[in-house]
Motif scaffolding. Structure first.
Motif, PDB file in Angstrom:
ATOM      1  N   PRO A  58       0.839  -1.220   0.126  1.00 57.95           N
ATOM      2  CA  PRO A  58      -0.054   0.222   0.124  1.00 57.95           C
ATOM      3  C   PRO A  58       0.955   1.237  -0.170  1.00 57.95           C
ATOM      4  N   ARG A  59       2.016   1.402   0.416  1.00 53.89           N
ATOM      5  CA  ARG A  59       2.918   2.434   0.690  1.00 53.89           C
ATOM      6  C   ARG A  59       3.795   2.625  -0.636  1.00 53.89           C
ATOM      7  N   THR A  60       3.630   1.571  -1.642  1.00 51.64           N
ATOM      8  CA  THR A  60       4.195   1.972  -2.907  1.00 51.64           C
ATOM      9  C   THR A  60       4.019   3.203  -3.528  1.00 51.64           C
ATOM     10  N   LYS A  61       5.092   3.843  -4.168  1.00 48.33           N
ATOM     11  CA  LYS A  61       4.950   4.749  -5.046  1.00 48.33           C
ATOM     12  C   LYS A  61       4.968   4.179  -6.582  1.00 48.33           C
ATOM     13  N   ILE A  62       4.078   4.715  -7.342  1.00 49.06           N
ATOM     14  CA  ILE A  62       3.926   4.001  -8.658  1.00 49.06           C
ATOM     15  C   ILE A  62       4.272   4.966  -9.668  1.00 49.06           C
ATOM     16  N   ALA A  63       5.152   4.644 -10.793  1.00 50.13           N
ATOM     17  CA  ALA A  63       5.236   5.564 -11.960  1.00 50.13           C
ATOM     18  C   ALA A  63       4.723   4.625 -12.949  1.00 50.13           C
ATOM     19  N   ALA A  64       3.528   5.198 -13.577  1.00 51.14           N
ATOM     20  CA  ALA A  64       2.631   4.725 -14.525  1.00 51.14           C
ATOM     21  C   ALA A  64       2.835   4.963 -15.739  1.00 51.14           C
ATOM     22  N   VAL A  65       3.496   4.198 -16.808  1.00 50.06           N
ATOM     23  CA  VAL A  65       4.030   4.970 -18.106  1.00 50.06           C
ATOM     24  C   VAL A  65       3.202   4.214 -19.465  1.00 50.06           C
ATOM     25  N   THR A  66       2.639   5.268 -20.358  1.00 49.93           N
ATOM     26  CA  THR A  66       2.192   4.740 -21.442  1.00 49.93           C
ATOM     27  C   THR A  66       2.719   5.077 -22.552  1.00 49.93           C
ATOM     28  N   HIS A  67       2.598   4.346 -23.784  1.00 52.18           N
ATOM     29  CA  HIS A  67       3.204   4.792 -25.094  1.00 52.18           C
ATOM     30  C   HIS A  67       2.388   5.657 -25.650  1.00 52.18           C
ATOM     31  N   PHE A  68       1.073   5.915 -25.740  1.00 49.75           N
ATOM     32  CA  PHE A  68       0.389   6.474 -26.332  1.00 49.75           C
ATOM     33  C   PHE A  68      -0.519   7.732 -25.292  1.00 49.75           C
ATOM     34  N   GLN A  69      -0.016   8.804 -25.623  1.00 48.61           N
ATOM     35  CA  GLN A  69      -0.826  10.135 -24.943  1.00 48.61           C
ATOM     36  C   GLN A  69      -2.126  10.012 -24.828  1.00 48.61           C
ATOM     37  N   ASP A  70      -2.803   9.441 -25.934  1.00 53.17           N
ATOM     38  CA  ASP A  70      -4.083   9.399 -25.691  1.00 53.17           C
ATOM     39  C   ASP A  70      -4.800   8.454 -24.605  1.00 53.17           C
ATOM     40  N   PHE A  71      -3.938   7.700 -24.234  1.00 51.07           N
ATOM     41  CA  PHE A  71      -4.458   6.708 -23.063  1.00 51.07           C
ATOM     42  C   PHE A  71      -3.859   6.846 -21.748  1.00 51.07           C
ATOM     43  N   ILE A  72      -3.249   8.052 -21.669  1.00 53.32           N
ATOM     44  CA  ILE A  72      -2.653   8.670 -20.176  1.00 53.32           C
ATOM     45  C   ILE A  72      -3.552   8.476 -19.252  1.00 53.32           C
ATOM     46  N   ALA A  73      -4.856   9.022 -19.570  1.00 58.18           N
ATOM     47  CA  ALA A  73      -5.920   9.313 -18.551  1.00 58.18           C
ATOM     48  C   ALA A  73      -6.306   7.684 -17.855  1.00 58.18           C
ATOM     49  N   ILE A  74      -6.046   6.774 -18.594  1.00 60.24           N
ATOM     50  CA  ILE A  74      -6.674   5.511 -18.126  1.00 60.24           C
ATOM     51  C   ILE A  74      -5.670   4.625 -17.253  1.00 60.24           C
ATOM     52  N   MET A  75      -4.438   5.228 -17.195  1.00 64.23           N
ATOM     53  CA  MET A  75      -3.494   4.314 -16.201  1.00 64.23           C
ATOM     54  C   MET A  75      -3.667   4.408 -15.084  1.00 64.23           C
ATOM     55  N   ARG A  76      -4.238   5.472 -14.452  1.00 58.76           N
ATOM     56  CA  ARG A  76      -4.371   5.563 -12.960  1.00 58.76           C
ATOM     57  C   ARG A  76      -5.736   4.822 -12.358  1.00 58.76           C
ATOM     58  N   PRO A  77      -6.755   4.953 -13.153  1.00 56.93           N
ATOM     59  CA  PRO A  77      -7.830   4.032 -12.767  1.00 56.93           C
ATOM     60  C   PRO A  77      -7.693   2.480 -13.226  1.00 56.93           C
ATOM     61  N   SER A  78      -6.862   2.177 -14.309  1.00 52.95           N
ATOM     62  CA  SER A  78      -6.621   0.817 -14.618  1.00 52.95           C
ATOM     63  C   SER A  78      -5.870  -0.050 -13.527  1.00 52.95           C
ATOM     64  N   ILE A  79      -4.874   0.775 -12.960  1.00 53.64           N
ATOM     65  CA  ILE A  79      -4.014   0.384 -11.860  1.00 53.64           C
ATOM     66  C   ILE A  79      -4.977   0.215 -10.747  1.00 53.64           C
ATOM     67  N   ARG A  80      -5.713   1.219 -10.331  1.00 54.61           N
ATOM     68  CA  ARG A  80      -6.494   1.095  -8.862  1.00 54.61           C
ATOM     69  C   ARG A  80      -7.674   0.162  -9.037  1.00 54.61           C
ATOM     70  N   GLU A  81      -7.980  -0.265 -10.341  1.00 55.81           N
ATOM     71  CA  GLU A  81      -9.004  -1.315 -10.220  1.00 55.81           C
ATOM     72  C   GLU A  81      -8.455  -2.771  -9.540  1.00 55.81           C
ATOM     73  N   PHE A  82      -7.195  -2.896  -9.728  1.00 59.85           N
ATOM     74  CA  PHE A  82      -6.729  -4.160  -8.805  1.00 59.85           C
ATOM     75  C   PHE A  82      -5.779  -3.874  -7.903  1.00 59.85           C
ATOM     76  N   ALA A  83      -5.722  -2.648  -7.891  1.00 59.45           N
ATOM     77  CA  ALA A  83      -4.773  -2.131  -6.395  1.00 59.45           C
ATOM     78  C   ALA A  83      -5.308  -0.953  -5.871  1.00 59.45           C
ATOM     79  N   PRO A  84      -6.503  -1.119  -5.411  1.00 58.90           N
ATOM     80  CA  PRO A  84      -7.131   0.140  -4.776  1.00 58.90           C
ATOM     81  C   PRO A  84      -6.650   0.462  -3.494  1.00 58.90           C
ATOM     82  N   HIS A  85      -5.791  -0.381  -2.924  1.00 59.21           N
ATOM     83  CA  HIS A  85      -4.940   0.101  -1.694  1.00 59.21           C
ATOM     84  C   HIS A  85      -3.782   0.721  -1.967  1.00 59.21           C
ATOM     85  N   VAL A  86      -3.434   1.430  -3.277  1.00 60.82           N
ATOM     86  CA  VAL A  86      -2.417   2.061  -3.471  1.00 60.82           C
ATOM     87  C   VAL A  86      -2.754   3.383  -3.742  1.00 60.82           C
ATOM     88  N   ALA A  87      -2.095   4.282  -3.064  1.00 60.60           N
ATOM     89  CA  ALA A  87      -2.777   5.783  -3.259  1.00 60.60           C
ATOM     90  C   ALA A  87      -1.756   6.597  -4.268  1.00 60.60           C
TER      91      ALA A  87
END
Length: 338
Positions: free
Chosen positions: A230-259
């Protein structure tokens, strides 16, 4: 409305040098392509979604029009926007088993009347199948984005194909630039691709028979996300700028405990600095070069998708069975004419 994950003012990051409209388009196209929203589901109104996301209604209106043009939503005058894709439409239209159910029931009834057990009937049918002339396999093309991941997708899809089926890989870039690649698609029995690329591929090869498949986060990706501290600091990186907004919710869908999730893209000028201050690097498929920037011992893994098994079994397999039957019927007609 959007049952994949909630949308609110935090879904769009206005601090990024990526237009709000680009972020919203990528976010909604991902949800509509990879989610399981039922056909005809009503989407939030332009004003409602604009209020929820704290952005201009004109921006939402333009994105809705773009999604309509991509075939992902329908706009009904006076009623609003609705999901346009039904993941089971191919199954209902083309599944040959539906036309055989009455015949199967009748055969079972006749076998029961004659005292033939179900197992004996199955053996008889199997033997009859073996006696039939072997049918030629299907020629399948998969249109992907990146060669490596596409090869992996094809290996998974091969698990539901017949032994004599052949699959060729064509990238979207090849389809745009190569006449030979377009001819390969037009000559294939069926062309497979991603839902969110369906309209783009169809525009490039309008004469090809196209079937779009739904993809979902892979089991390995889901497990890796669930195991994060839960204390992890994540760098979420996408290739396409178009999908940059999807990275955070996609990760939180399976890791809701990471802020602490910091999103960026693979060519961002501050990419190295972002990775340096984080504990874990998660990169979307296609941003593989990011792994080389991780420091020794820093956890780094890909956010990978896989073909949805439900789509393979309930849509692809019946559709291919329909194509095989049509191809076999055409072959017999050709022999009769000769």
């Amino acid at each position: 409305m959007f049952n994949m994950f909630p949308l609110d003012a935090t879904s769009i990051d206005k601090s990024l040098p990526v237009p709000v409209s680009t972020q919203l388009h990528g976010l909604l196209s991902y949800i509509l392509s990879h989610g399981d929203m039922a056909y005809g589901t009503k989407l939030p109104s332009v004003r409602q979604l604009a209020a929820d996301l704290s952005i201009a209604p004109m921006t939402v209106s333009q994105v809705y029009q773009d999604l309509r043009d991509a075939g992902l939503i329908e706009m009904k005058r006076g009623l609003g926007a609705f999901t346009a894709r039904d993941p089971n439409v191919r199954l209902r239209e083309d599944q040959p088993i539906n036309a055989l159910r009455a015949d199967i029931d009748a055969l079972l009834g006749k076998a029961e009347h004659l005292g033939v057990s179900p197992m004996a009937l199955v053996s008889m049918v199997t033997a009859q199948v073996q006696m039939r002339k072997p049918r030629s396999g299907l020629e399948i093309v998969f249109v992907g984005i990146f060669p490596g991941p596409t090869r992996d997708y094809v290996e998974e899809i091969k698990n539901v194909l017949a032994a004599d089926d052949t699959v060729r890989i064509v990238t979207l870039e090849q389809l745009k630039t190569s006449e030979e690649a377009r001819a390969t698609c037009n000559q294939a029995d069926v062309v497979l691709t991603f839902v969110h690329r369906e309209m783009e591929v169809q525009a490039l090869v309008p004469d090809a028979r196209l079937l779009a498949l739904r993809f979902i986060p892979s089991e390995k990706t889901r497990q890796a996300l669930a195991s994060l501290d839960p204390r992890t600091k994540i760098a979420a990186v996408t290739h396409f700028q178009d999908f940059i907004a999807i990275m955070r919710p996609s990760i939180r869908e399976f890791a809701p405990h990471v802020a602490d999730i910091r999103v960026t893209w693979s060519s961002a000028p501050d990419l190295s600095e972002t990775i340096a201050v984080c504990d874990v690097v998660i990169y979307a498929t296609g941003a593989d070069e990011v792994a080389g920037l991780a420091r020794p011992g820093q956890r780094c893994f890909e956010y990978r998708h896989s073909p949805d098994l439900g789509a393979l079994e309930n849509v692809l397999v019946p559709y291919l069975a329909h194509l095989r039957r049509s191809k076999s019927d055409d072959g017999r007609k050709g022999q009769a004419a000769a």
